[in-house]
Design an enzyme around this catalytic site. Structure first.
Site, PDB file in Angstrom:
ATOM      1  N   SER A  11      -1.013   1.882  21.939  1.00  0.00           N
ATOM      2  CA  SER A  11      -2.286   2.598  21.911  1.00  0.00           C
ATOM      3  C   SER A  11      -3.362   1.884  22.727  1.00  0.00           C
ATOM      4  O   SER A  11      -4.097   2.517  23.494  1.00  0.00           O
ATOM      5  CB  SER A  11      -2.750   2.782  20.463  1.00  0.00           C
ATOM      6  OG  SER A  11      -2.867   1.531  19.797  1.00  0.00           O
ATOM      7  N   GLY A 134     -13.150  -8.022  21.193  1.00  0.00           N
ATOM      8  CA  GLY A 134     -14.363  -7.399  20.682  1.00  0.00           C
ATOM      9  C   GLY A 134     -14.034  -6.216  19.797  1.00  0.00           C
ATOM     10  O   GLY A 134     -12.874  -5.854  19.628  1.00  0.00           O
ATOM     11  N   ALA A 138      -8.629   1.423  19.937  1.00  0.00           N
ATOM     12  CA  ALA A 138      -8.068   2.211  21.038  1.00  0.00           C
ATOM     13  C   ALA A 138      -8.388   3.691  20.889  1.00  0.00           C
ATOM     14  O   ALA A 138      -8.636   4.393  21.880  1.00  0.00           O
ATOM     15  CB  ALA A 138      -6.552   2.006  21.090  1.00  0.00           C
ATOM     16  N   LYS A 189      -9.881 -12.461  12.049  1.00  0.00           N
ATOM     17  CA  LYS A 189     -10.532 -11.306  11.410  1.00  0.00           C
ATOM     18  C   LYS A 189      -9.495 -10.331  10.884  1.00  0.00           C
ATOM     19  O   LYS A 189      -9.745  -9.593   9.918  1.00  0.00           O
ATOM     20  CB  LYS A 189     -11.505 -10.628  12.373  1.00  0.00           C
ATOM     21  CG  LYS A 189     -10.908 -10.131  13.684  1.00  0.00           C
ATOM     22  CD  LYS A 189     -10.380  -8.721  13.624  1.00  0.00           C
ATOM     23  CE  LYS A 189      -9.729  -8.324  14.936  1.00  0.00           C
ATOM     24  NZ  LYS A 189      -9.171  -6.963  14.928  1.00  0.00           N
ATOM     25  N   ARG A 253      -5.335  -0.886  11.485  1.00  0.00           N
ATOM     26  CA  ARG A 253      -4.027  -0.950  10.815  1.00  0.00           C
ATOM     27  C   ARG A 253      -4.011  -2.057   9.762  1.00  0.00           C
ATOM     28  O   ARG A 253      -3.308  -1.944   8.758  1.00  0.00           O
ATOM     29  CB  ARG A 253      -2.930  -1.162  11.854  1.00  0.00           C
ATOM     30  CG  ARG A 253      -3.011  -2.476  12.600  1.00  0.00           C
ATOM     31  CD  ARG A 253      -2.135  -2.535  13.826  1.00  0.00           C
ATOM     32  NE  ARG A 253      -2.706  -1.775  14.924  1.00  0.00           N
ATOM     33  CZ  ARG A 253      -2.263  -1.837  16.170  1.00  0.00           C
ATOM     34  NH1 ARG A 253      -1.236  -2.604  16.467  1.00  0.00           N
ATOM     35  NH2 ARG A 253      -2.811  -1.119  17.116  1.00  0.00           N
ATOM     36  N   GLU A 279      -1.034  -7.069  12.742  1.00  0.00           N
ATOM     37  CA  GLU A 279      -1.079  -8.410  13.315  1.00  0.00           C
ATOM     38  C   GLU A 279      -1.619  -9.449  12.340  1.00  0.00           C
ATOM     39  O   GLU A 279      -1.308 -10.629  12.450  1.00  0.00           O
ATOM     40  CB  GLU A 279      -1.859  -8.388  14.621  1.00  0.00           C
ATOM     41  CG  GLU A 279      -1.121  -7.570  15.695  1.00  0.00           C
ATOM     42  CD  GLU A 279      -1.733  -7.665  17.073  1.00  0.00           C
ATOM     43  OE1 GLU A 279      -2.944  -7.472  17.184  1.00  0.00           O
ATOM     44  OE2 GLU A 279      -0.989  -7.915  18.036  1.00  0.00           O
TER      45      GLU A 279
END
Length: 335
Positions: A11, A134, A138, A189, A253, A279
């Site tokens: 994406s 940043g 997507a 993050k 996600r 991730e």
């Protein structure tokens, strides 16, 4: 006009390919998956990962890595973080001396505790490695929704070239010399966003979310500064900015997986349901290992690891965070 190849057709890679095309560049998209390239060639749309975003007829799609790399001014590495090293190994043989590889994924390698740019530099030593980070989903960049990001590079000339390559009326780009801080903010993050999602899954409210975001950036900044990052980076777009969007948006996600875990699903069940690489799961163990290595307290990230890998219940983790020893909010402040 520059010749640019996007290495990875997920994406984010697809959205950036369209952005670069609209900026007047010649764009090639590479994927290691033949069926993905066939779909893009036929449909000019990533039906699975970025539905509704149409790609131009003259955009090039290929599985031939040498074709994608040779003669390009810029390679945008857009594979999920767990595949950064394996893709970099493939790039080593075809990358030209001084060719720019800009990583746009976010993560820390569990075994080595290396950032993604460090991995790329190790595997492709002849490359000029840079990063883009940043608050930038997507799904929104692909639709031309105004977004701001930061380019990090080792020298100003490279950073300004990338800034000029990507920037337009809906995609504002800043530059930074603090690649390490940018990457730590982007990777860590995701772990905090898992916690924010868990809080949502448990039915908690805005108070809880605000506390997790604020204390989460404090943890990230403490570690990042201890490792050599700059404080300003963690309170900018690639730190607090990226953390806010990832904790608050259903495009995230990591947040979606966290919600499912908060509702009682296991980590694997949550990842299977999200159907994309989460991730934060891959960075969580590395984050704890870094906190131990640099002797930095990171209670939120520690609790996320206990939930993900040691079977702790999310509501118990929240309770343990709430009843920790009493502290000053900012220990360096004097009465």
């Amino acid at each position: 006009m520059s010749k640019v190849s996007v290495i990875g057709a997920g994406s984010w890679g697809t959205a950036l390919a369209l952005l670069l095309y609209h900026n007047g560049h010649q764009v090639t998209v590479w994927s290691i998956v033949p069926s993905e390239i066939e779909m893009l060639q036929k449909e000019h749309e990533h039906k699975d990962k970025l539905p509704g975003v149409k790609l131009p007829e003259d955009m090039i799609f290929t599985t031939d890595l040498q074709e994608a790399v040779q003669g390009r001014d810029l390679l945008v590495l857009a594979v999920p973080s767990p595949y950064t090293r394996s893709t970099a190994k493939l790039l080593k043989a075809v990358t030209e001396n001084g060719q720019i590889i800009m990583d746009v994924a976010k993560g820390i390698e569990e075994g080595t505790l290396m950032t993604l740019s460090q991995i790329i530099q190790e595997e492709v030593p002849q490359a000029n490695v840079a990063v883009l980070s940043g608050p930038s989903h997507a799904e929104e960049v692909g639709r031309g929704i105004p977004t701001s990001c930061v380019v990090g590079a080792k020298d100003r000339t490279t950073a300004e070239f990338l800034q000029n390559t990507f920037m337009n009326e809906v995609f504002r780009v800043y530059t930074s010399s603090d690649m390490l801080g940018m990457e730590l903010g982007g990777a860590l993050k995701n772990v905090v966003a898992l916690a924010a999602g868990m809080a949502d899954g448990l039915g908690y409210g805005d108070n809880t979310k605000a506390a997790l975001i604020t204390r989460g950036i404090s943890e990230i900044a403490r570690l990042g500064i201890a490792m050599g990052g700059k404080a300003e980076t963690f309170y900018g777009l690639t730190g607090i900015g990226d953390l806010i969007v990832t904790c608050a948006s259903m495009h995230s996600r990591n947040r979606r997986a966290g919600i499912l875990i908060g509702q009682g699903k296991t980590m694997q069940e949550a990842m299977d349901e999200v159907k994309m690489v989460v991730e934060g799961v891959y960075s969580a163990k590395a984050a704890v290992a870094l906190s131990e290595k640099y002797q930095v307290e990171m209670p939120i990230i520690e609790q996320v690891n206990l939930i993900l890998f040691h079977g702790k219940k999310a509501d118990e983790a929240v309770k343990d965070l709430m009843i920790r020893d009493k502290k000053l909010e900012h220990s360096e402040m004097e009465w």
